[in-house]
Design a protein around this motif. Structure first.
Motif, short mmCIF file in Angstrom:
data_model
loop_
_atom_site.label_atom_id
_atom_site.label_comp_id
_atom_site.label_asym_id
_atom_site.label_seq_id
_atom_site.Cartn_x
_atom_site.Cartn_y
_atom_site.Cartn_z
N LEU A 114 0.86 -1.19 0.00
CA LEU A 114 0.00 0.00 0.00
C LEU A 114 0.90 1.24 0.00
O LEU A 114 1.75 1.39 0.86
N THR A 115 0.72 2.12 -0.98
CA THR A 115 1.50 3.36 -1.08
C THR A 115 0.55 4.54 -0.90
O THR A 115 -0.46 4.65 -1.60
N VAL A 116 0.87 5.42 0.02
CA VAL A 116 0.03 6.58 0.29
C VAL A 116 0.91 7.82 0.37
O VAL A 116 2.13 7.75 0.51
N ARG A 117 0.25 8.96 0.31
CA ARG A 117 0.94 10.24 0.43
C ARG A 117 0.37 10.99 1.63
O ARG A 117 -0.84 10.98 1.86
N GLY A 118 1.24 11.63 2.36
CA GLY A 118 0.81 12.48 3.46
C GLY A 118 1.29 13.90 3.23
O GLY A 118 2.44 14.12 2.83
N GLU A 119 0.43 14.87 3.42
CA GLU A 119 0.80 16.25 3.18
C GLU A 119 0.11 17.15 4.19
O GLU A 119 -0.96 16.83 4.71
N THR A 120 0.75 18.29 4.44
CA THR A 120 0.16 19.26 5.37
C THR A 120 0.60 20.66 4.96
O THR A 120 1.66 20.85 4.34
N THR A 121 -0.22 21.64 5.31
CA THR A 121 0.09 23.05 5.07
C THR A 121 -0.20 23.82 6.35
O THR A 121 -1.31 23.75 6.88
N LEU A 122 0.79 24.52 6.84
CA LEU A 122 0.64 25.33 8.04
C LEU A 122 0.71 26.81 7.68
O LEU A 122 1.51 27.21 6.82
N GLU A 123 -0.12 27.60 8.30
CA GLU A 123 -0.06 29.05 8.15
C GLU A 123 0.43 29.64 9.46
O GLU A 123 -0.20 29.45 10.51
N VAL A 124 1.54 30.35 9.40
CA VAL A 124 2.17 30.85 10.62
C VAL A 124 2.61 32.29 10.41
O VAL A 124 2.71 32.78 9.28
N ASP A 125 2.89 32.94 11.52
CA ASP A 125 3.43 34.30 11.48
C ASP A 125 4.93 34.24 11.20
O ASP A 125 5.62 33.32 11.65
N PRO A 126 5.48 35.21 10.47
CA PRO A 126 6.92 35.22 10.22
C PRO A 126 7.70 35.47 11.50
O PRO A 126 7.21 36.09 12.45
N GLU A 127 8.93 35.00 11.53
CA GLU A 127 9.81 35.18 12.68
C GLU A 127 10.84 36.27 12.45
O GLU A 127 11.29 36.92 13.40
N ILE A 128 11.24 36.47 11.20
CA ILE A 128 12.24 37.49 10.89
C ILE A 128 11.81 38.25 9.64
O ILE A 128 11.00 37.76 8.84
N ALA A 129 12.35 39.44 9.50
CA ALA A 129 12.14 40.25 8.29
C ALA A 129 13.51 40.72 7.81
O ALA A 129 14.34 41.15 8.60
N ARG A 130 13.71 40.62 6.51
CA ARG A 130 15.00 40.98 5.93
C ARG A 130 14.84 42.20 5.03
O ARG A 130 13.90 42.28 4.24
N ILE A 131 15.74 43.15 5.16
CA ILE A 131 15.74 44.32 4.27
C ILE A 131 17.11 44.45 3.62
O ILE A 131 18.13 44.06 4.20
N GLY A 132 17.11 44.99 2.41
CA GLY A 132 18.35 45.29 1.71
C GLY A 132 18.55 46.79 1.66
O GLY A 132 17.61 47.55 1.39
N ILE A 133 19.75 47.24 1.93
CA ILE A 133 20.07 48.67 1.97
C ILE A 133 21.20 48.92 0.99
O ILE A 133 22.27 48.31 1.08
N THR A 134 20.97 49.82 0.05
CA THR A 134 21.99 50.20 -0.92
C THR A 134 22.40 51.64 -0.67
O THR A 134 21.56 52.55 -0.72
N VAL A 135 23.67 51.84 -0.36
CA VAL A 135 24.22 53.17 -0.09
C VAL A 135 25.00 53.63 -1.31
O VAL A 135 25.80 52.87 -1.87
N THR A 136 24.76 54.86 -1.73
CA THR A 136 25.37 55.38 -2.95
C THR A 136 26.16 56.66 -2.66
O THR A 136 25.78 57.45 -1.78
#
Length: 236
Positions: free
Chosen positions: A21-43
């Motif tokens: 017997l072959t089966v598939r198991g799957e799940t999807t979780l919705e969560v709040d982010p833990e980190i935020a990344r920003i890029g800064i370009t100095v000219t």
């Protein structure tokens, strides 16, 4: 000539005495982010290479000091590529430098999103500074990833029991369990690119800009497994 170590493992096959017997198991979780990344370009730009480099160094130090002033809120800070590029005059005999352009790229990761909104506006208020992001994410070591994998396995086992029960039999043994795909959250940008003031003449030096109100999105974490079981032969 192949050796036993070179021979790929045989794919399991069921038999009348041990149906597969072959089966598939799957799940999807919705969560709040833990980190935020920003890029800064100095000219920086100028007619003299050394002056441009000194100006770029000063602006970059200002950005780094500002980011570091947020203390433990900043989980990661790194400087990427640095470049000083001459711009040549479009006409005339010979090659002459018209001006120099300098760029540095800094990446910062923050865990406090209220502080992120304040830092973003303060960075955007600096001269010749561009902000990209934020991109929201989970830490690589986040327990959410483990939770998603466990739930996918539980889903596969539950599904296998349901199929066996529908045949009036039970599972006998687990033959194989394969992780067929764990997808982490894809960072989503709240704004793709924030244009900044290019001249301090238009800024009000005694006014602190209002913090940017950032609403983190919910992130989806997906996990999927494939499981193979043998069953007690059912009476059909």
């Amino acid at each position: 000539m192949t050796t036993p170590a070179d021979t790929p493992p045989a794919t399991p096959h069921g038999t009348p005495d041990a149906p597969l017997l072959t089966v598939r198991g799957e799940t999807t979780l919705e969560v709040d982010p833990e980190i935020a990344r920003i890029g800064i370009t100095v000219t920086a730009r100028g007619r003299d290479r050394r002056t441009t480099l000194d100006d770029l160094t000063r602006r970059n130090a200002t950005v780094l000091d500002l980011v570091k002033s947020y203390g433990d809120t900043v989980e990661h800070l790194a400087t990427g590529a640095v470049s000083i590029t001459p711009e040549l005059t479009p006409r005339g005999r010979g090659e002459r430098v018209r001006t120099y352009h300098g760029h540095t790229h800094v990446t910062a990761e923050l865990t406090d999103f209220t502080a992120l909104g304040e830092l973003t506006t303060r960075l955007a208020d600096l001269d010749l500074t561009r902000i990209d992001g934020p991109w929201w994410a989970l830490r690589p070591t986040s327990p959410v990833h483990r939770q998603a994998r466990r739930q996918a396995v539980h889903e596969a086992v539950q599904r296998a029991h349901e199929y066996a029960d529908a045949l009036g039999t039970t599972l006998a043994a687990l033959i194989q369990l394969t992780d067929t795909g764990t997808q982490g959250p894809h960072p989503r940008a709240a704004f793709d690119r924030r244009a900044v003031r290019m001249s301090a003449a238009t800024a009000e030096p005694d006014t602190t800009p209002e913090p940017l109100d950032l609403e983190p999105p919910r992130l989806r974490v997906q996990a999927e497994v494939s499981a193979q079981f043998t069953m007690v032969p059912p009476h059909l």
